[in-house]
Design a protein around this motif. Structure first.
Motif, PDB file in Angstrom:
ATOM      1  N   ILE A  76      -5.532 -17.237   1.927  1.00  0.00           N
ATOM      2  CA  ILE A  76      -5.357 -17.642   0.616  1.00  0.00           C
ATOM      3  C   ILE A  76      -4.198 -18.853   0.899  1.00  0.00           C
ATOM      4  CG2 ILE A  76      -6.083 -15.986  -0.841  1.00  0.00           C
ATOM      5  CD1 ILE A  76      -3.046 -15.161  -1.165  1.00  0.00           C
ATOM      6  N   ASN A  77      -3.981 -19.451   1.977  1.00  0.00           N
ATOM      7  CA  ASN A  77      -3.178 -20.489   2.271  1.00  0.00           C
ATOM      8  C   ASN A  77      -1.695 -20.196   1.815  1.00  0.00           C
ATOM      9  OD1 ASN A  77      -5.465 -22.315   3.443  1.00  0.00           O
ATOM     10  ND2 ASN A  77      -5.978 -22.500   1.238  1.00  0.00           N
ATOM     11  N   LEU A  78      -1.142 -19.225   1.972  1.00  0.00           N
ATOM     12  CA  LEU A  78       0.271 -18.931   2.049  1.00  0.00           C
ATOM     13  C   LEU A  78       0.944 -18.677   3.239  1.00  0.00           C
ATOM     14  CD1 LEU A  78       0.519 -16.159  -1.115  1.00  0.00           C
ATOM     15  CD2 LEU A  78       1.195 -18.690  -1.151  1.00  0.00           C
ATOM     16  N   SER A  79       2.202 -18.832   3.404  1.00  0.00           N
ATOM     17  CA  SER A  79       2.964 -18.472   4.405  1.00  0.00           C
ATOM     18  C   SER A  79       3.220 -17.247   4.571  1.00  0.00           C
ATOM     19  CB  SER A  79       4.312 -19.435   4.512  1.00  0.00           C
ATOM     20  OG  SER A  79       5.380 -18.626   3.456  1.00  0.00           O
ATOM     21  N   GLN A  80       3.407 -16.419   5.670  1.00  0.00           N
ATOM     22  CA  GLN A  80       3.923 -15.055   5.719  1.00  0.00           C
ATOM     23  C   GLN A  80       4.908 -14.713   4.839  1.00  0.00           C
ATOM     24  OE1 GLN A  80       3.119 -13.187   9.559  1.00  0.00           O
ATOM     25  NE2 GLN A  80       3.928 -11.338   9.233  1.00  0.00           N
ATOM     26  N   PRO A  81       6.042 -15.388   4.961  1.00  0.00           N
ATOM     27  CA  PRO A  81       7.419 -15.112   4.098  1.00  0.00           C
ATOM     28  C   PRO A  81       6.782 -15.062   2.579  1.00  0.00           C
ATOM     29  CG  PRO A  81       7.662 -16.663   5.649  1.00  0.00           C
ATOM     30  CD  PRO A  81       6.515 -16.429   5.782  1.00  0.00           C
ATOM     31  N   ALA A  82       5.895 -15.850   2.316  1.00  0.00           N
ATOM     32  CA  ALA A  82       5.563 -16.081   0.569  1.00  0.00           C
ATOM     33  C   ALA A  82       4.533 -14.788   0.457  1.00  0.00           C
ATOM     34  CB  ALA A  82       4.666 -17.405   0.451  1.00  0.00           C
ATOM     35  N   MET A  83       3.809 -14.491   1.228  1.00  0.00           N
ATOM     36  CA  MET A  83       3.065 -13.305   1.114  1.00  0.00           C
ATOM     37  C   MET A  83       3.873 -11.852   1.152  1.00  0.00           C
ATOM     38  SD  MET A  83       0.105 -11.543   0.387  1.00  0.00           S
ATOM     39  CE  MET A  83      -1.232 -12.884   0.964  1.00  0.00           C
ATOM     40  N   SER A  84       4.829 -12.010   1.876  1.00  0.00           N
ATOM     41  CA  SER A  84       5.911 -10.748   2.121  1.00  0.00           C
ATOM     42  C   SER A  84       6.211 -10.452   0.748  1.00  0.00           C
ATOM     43  CB  SER A  84       6.786 -10.849   3.212  1.00  0.00           C
ATOM     44  OG  SER A  84       5.930 -10.686   4.441  1.00  0.00           O
ATOM     45  N   ALA A  85       6.918 -11.912   0.014  1.00  0.00           N
ATOM     46  CA  ALA A  85       7.548 -11.905  -1.171  1.00  0.00           C
ATOM     47  C   ALA A  85       6.573 -11.563  -2.349  1.00  0.00           C
ATOM     48  CB  ALA A  85       8.037 -13.244  -1.472  1.00  0.00           C
ATOM     49  N   ALA A  86       5.189 -11.682  -2.351  1.00  0.00           N
ATOM     50  CA  ALA A  86       4.308 -11.437  -2.938  1.00  0.00           C
ATOM     51  C   ALA A  86       4.132  -9.749  -3.238  1.00  0.00           C
ATOM     52  CB  ALA A  86       2.970 -11.896  -2.653  1.00  0.00           C
ATOM     53  N   VAL A  87       4.197  -9.137  -1.947  1.00  0.00           N
ATOM     54  CA  VAL A  87       3.875  -7.788  -1.896  1.00  0.00           C
ATOM     55  C   VAL A  87       4.987  -7.071  -2.597  1.00  0.00           C
ATOM     56  CG1 VAL A  87       4.205  -5.805  -0.348  1.00  0.00           C
ATOM     57  CG2 VAL A  87       2.619  -7.822   0.464  1.00  0.00           C
ATOM     58  N   ALA A  88       6.365  -7.727  -2.392  1.00  0.00           N
ATOM     59  CA  ALA A  88       7.539  -7.132  -2.861  1.00  0.00           C
ATOM     60  C   ALA A  88       7.425  -7.213  -4.433  1.00  0.00           C
ATOM     61  CB  ALA A  88       8.800  -7.736  -2.612  1.00  0.00           C
ATOM     62  N   ARG A  89       7.013  -8.199  -4.881  1.00  0.00           N
ATOM     63  CA  ARG A  89       6.819  -8.498  -6.487  1.00  0.00           C
ATOM     64  C   ARG A  89       5.721  -7.469  -6.939  1.00  0.00           C
ATOM     65  NH1 ARG A  89       5.720 -14.596  -7.416  1.00  0.00           N
ATOM     66  NH2 ARG A  89       5.974 -13.963  -9.375  1.00  0.00           N
ATOM     67  N   LEU A  90       4.535  -7.243  -6.088  1.00  0.00           N
ATOM     68  CA  LEU A  90       3.524  -6.334  -6.629  1.00  0.00           C
ATOM     69  C   LEU A  90       4.295  -4.905  -6.658  1.00  0.00           C
ATOM     70  CD1 LEU A  90       0.648  -7.780  -4.407  1.00  0.00           C
ATOM     71  CD2 LEU A  90       0.436  -7.453  -6.945  1.00  0.00           C
ATOM     72  N   ARG A  91       5.000  -4.660  -5.832  1.00  0.00           N
ATOM     73  CA  ARG A  91       5.401  -3.265  -5.532  1.00  0.00           C
ATOM     74  C   ARG A  91       6.425  -2.986  -6.986  1.00  0.00           C
ATOM     75  NH1 ARG A  91       6.525  -3.139   0.655  1.00  0.00           N
ATOM     76  NH2 ARG A  91       4.686  -1.997   1.324  1.00  0.00           N
ATOM     77  N   SER A  92       7.149  -4.009  -7.181  1.00  0.00           N
ATOM     78  CA  SER A  92       8.272  -3.968  -8.269  1.00  0.00           C
ATOM     79  C   SER A  92       7.413  -3.852  -9.838  1.00  0.00           C
ATOM     80  CB  SER A  92       9.202  -5.223  -8.479  1.00  0.00           C
ATOM     81  OG  SER A  92       9.932  -5.123  -9.389  1.00  0.00           O
ATOM     82  N   TYR A  93       6.283  -4.739  -9.941  1.00  0.00           N
ATOM     83  CA  TYR A  93       5.609  -4.514 -11.198  1.00  0.00           C
ATOM     84  C   TYR A  93       4.839  -3.283 -11.326  1.00  0.00           C
ATOM     85  CZ  TYR A  93       2.706  -5.944 -14.799  1.00  0.00           C
ATOM     86  OH  TYR A  93       2.040  -5.911 -16.382  1.00  0.00           O
ATOM     87  N   PHE A  94       4.238  -2.906 -10.252  1.00  0.00           N
ATOM     88  CA  PHE A  94       3.342  -1.742 -10.650  1.00  0.00           C
ATOM     89  C   PHE A  94       4.163  -0.306 -10.147  1.00  0.00           C
ATOM     90  CE2 PHE A  94       0.096  -5.035  -9.919  1.00  0.00           C
ATOM     91  CZ  PHE A  94      -0.948  -4.612 -11.066  1.00  0.00           C
ATOM     92  N   ARG A  95       5.415  -0.573  -9.611  1.00  0.00           N
ATOM     93  CA  ARG A  95       6.356   0.706  -9.366  1.00  0.00           C
ATOM     94  C   ARG A  95       5.528   1.449  -8.514  1.00  0.00           C
ATOM     95  NH1 ARG A  95       8.592   2.044 -15.665  1.00  0.00           N
ATOM     96  NH2 ARG A  95       9.379  -0.125 -15.895  1.00  0.00           N
ATOM     97  N   ASP A  96       5.097   0.848  -7.285  1.00  0.00           N
ATOM     98  CA  ASP A  96       4.379   1.816  -6.362  1.00  0.00           C
ATOM     99  C   ASP A  96       4.503   1.024  -5.192  1.00  0.00           C
ATOM    100  OD1 ASP A  96       2.160   4.152  -6.240  1.00  0.00           O
ATOM    101  OD2 ASP A  96       1.555   2.575  -4.762  1.00  0.00           O
ATOM    102  N   GLU A  97       4.417   1.892  -4.019  1.00  0.00           N
ATOM    103  CA  GLU A  97       4.603   1.200  -2.657  1.00  0.00           C
ATOM    104  C   GLU A  97       3.158   0.283  -2.292  1.00  0.00           C
ATOM    105  OE1 GLU A  97       6.957   0.948   0.034  1.00  0.00           O
ATOM    106  OE2 GLU A  97       7.996   1.209  -1.636  1.00  0.00           O
ATOM    107  N   LEU A  98       2.085   0.627  -2.907  1.00  0.00           N
ATOM    108  CA  LEU A  98       0.687  -0.107  -2.742  1.00  0.00           C
ATOM    109  C   LEU A  98       0.318  -0.021  -1.455  1.00  0.00           C
ATOM    110  CD1 LEU A  98       1.160  -3.151  -5.357  1.00  0.00           C
ATOM    111  CD2 LEU A  98       0.276  -0.786  -5.721  1.00  0.00           C
ATOM    112  N   PHE A  99       0.931  -0.277  -0.433  1.00  0.00           N
ATOM    113  CA  PHE A  99       0.778  -0.229   1.114  1.00  0.00           C
ATOM    114  C   PHE A  99       1.629   0.260   1.928  1.00  0.00           C
ATOM    115  CE2 PHE A  99      -0.238  -4.318  -1.198  1.00  0.00           C
ATOM    116  CZ  PHE A  99      -1.511  -4.325  -1.355  1.00  0.00           C
ATOM    117  N   THR A 100       1.267   1.154   3.032  1.00  0.00           N
ATOM    118  CA  THR A 100       1.996   1.664   3.981  1.00  0.00           C
ATOM    119  C   THR A 100       1.538   1.135   5.346  1.00  0.00           C
ATOM    120  OG1 THR A 100       0.909   3.711   3.911  1.00  0.00           O
ATOM    121  CG2 THR A 100       3.107   3.585   2.366  1.00  0.00           C
TER     122      THR A 100
END
Length: 325
Positions: A30-54
């Motif tokens: 999706i044409n994101l840098s890896q740091p940007a994707m890592s930030a998206a993962v952190a925001r997803l976890r925060s919004y859904f209040r779940d680790e989502l991925f391990t």
């Protein structure tokens, strides 16, 4: 853009992560840098209040919450694609759609060649990605990772729309030198002979004939398991083994191999209906509908398979009666 507090861009990131199962590959897709994707993962976890991925070693493991969100996110994105982005009327001559289709080698050889030829004339930019049947056909369809599923209707779920393509029956095949097929094949002899069978998916699920035999608590002698019907005839050459396969495909191979076709000594010769199924979300997609209509038209042009009772017990030069074709 946020919708009730959720940045909708995060759905794109979630879908990429669930598809690629790798942060680096998902970011690239999706044409994101890896740091940007890592930030998206952190925001997803925060919004859904779940680790989502391990992570377990190098294995990417979604949590139950992530798995539950994956189908909904994919469906939302597909709906946007089909109903908002792809708003122009469909023109086959200008389309560059790539269709991902799950189908067997049987369907590829006896049916889909004519579909590809017609599509090349009507829509030269359209291409096809053929994939073999797997253990999770329905899940792939549900997630929108494939556009069409072509299988015997009996193996399809009721979760998505489908329509009939054509009918066929099963027959028994063997090498033309197999003397055990020189007279009508009895059920007892069929069960005692060595079989070459086809297995589908990672677990090598066997075909319709095995399903029937297990239902009646019957077990045959299986010598060889192959991954496609087209591999059965070569495994019979110069042996006394037999195989069970669709009549249309048997007739196809009888033209090029010393194959004889005889009646299958099972009730009603195991008839089946080959059908096409598609994600419910694609029901109104004009490109998908165009191809589905073509499949149905070409299926209706196939002649009915010869009744198994009319098959030659002593085949001719090519292992079949020319009048059968």
């Amino acid at each position: 853009m946020r919708f009730k507090g959720l940045d909708l861009n995060l759905l794109v990131a979630l879908d990429a992560l669930m598809t690629e199962r790798n942060v680096t590959a998902a970011a690239r897709s999706i044409n994101l840098s890896q740091p940007a994707m890592s930030a998206a993962v952190a925001r997803l976890r925060s919004y859904f209040r779940d680790e989502l991925f391990t992570m377990a070693g190098r294995e990417f493991i979604p949590t139950p919450r992530a798995q539950g969100l994956a189908a909904a996110a994919r469906e939302a994105l597909q709906h946007i694609q089909l109903s908002i982005i792809s708003w122009e009327p469909f023109n086959p001559a200008r389309s560059d759609r790539r269709f991902r289709i799950i189908l067997s080698d049987y369907v590829t050889l006896v049916f889909f060649e004519r579909v590809v030829e017609r599509a090349t004339r009507e829509a030269p930019g359209v291409s096809f990605d053929f994939r073999p049947p797997t253990d999770d056909n329905e899940d792939l369809l549900q997630r929108g990772e494939v556009d069409l599923l072509i299988l015997p209707e009996i193996f399809m779920s009721n979760a998505h729309p489908r329509t009939k393509l054509f009918d066929d029956v099963h027959v028994c095949v063997g090498c033309r030198s197999n003397k055990q097929l020189s007279e009508p094949l009895t059920f007892e002899r069929y069960m005692s002979m060595g079989h070459v069978v086809v297995g589908f998916g990672d677990t090598l699920r066997l075909g319709l004939e095995e399903r029937f035999l297990l239902e009646y608590d019957q077990k045959r002698r299986i010598d060889v398991v192959v991954h496609g019907y087209s591999m059965i005839p070569p495994m019979l050459s110069d042996t006394d083994r037999i195989g069970t396969m669709p009549l249309r495909l048997a007739q196809h191979f009888a033209q090029i191999l010393p194959l004889q076709i005889v009646e299958l000594p099972l009730p009603q010769h195991l008839p089946f209906t080959e059908a096409v199924q598609w994600p419910a979300l694609h029901d109104s997609d004009p490109t998908s509908r165009w191809l589905r209509e073509m499949l149905v038209e070409e299926g209706s042009r196939l002649t009915s398979p010869l009744a198994a009772s009319e098959l030659l017990i002593n085949p001719g030069q090519h292992g079949y009666c020319p009048a059968q074709l």
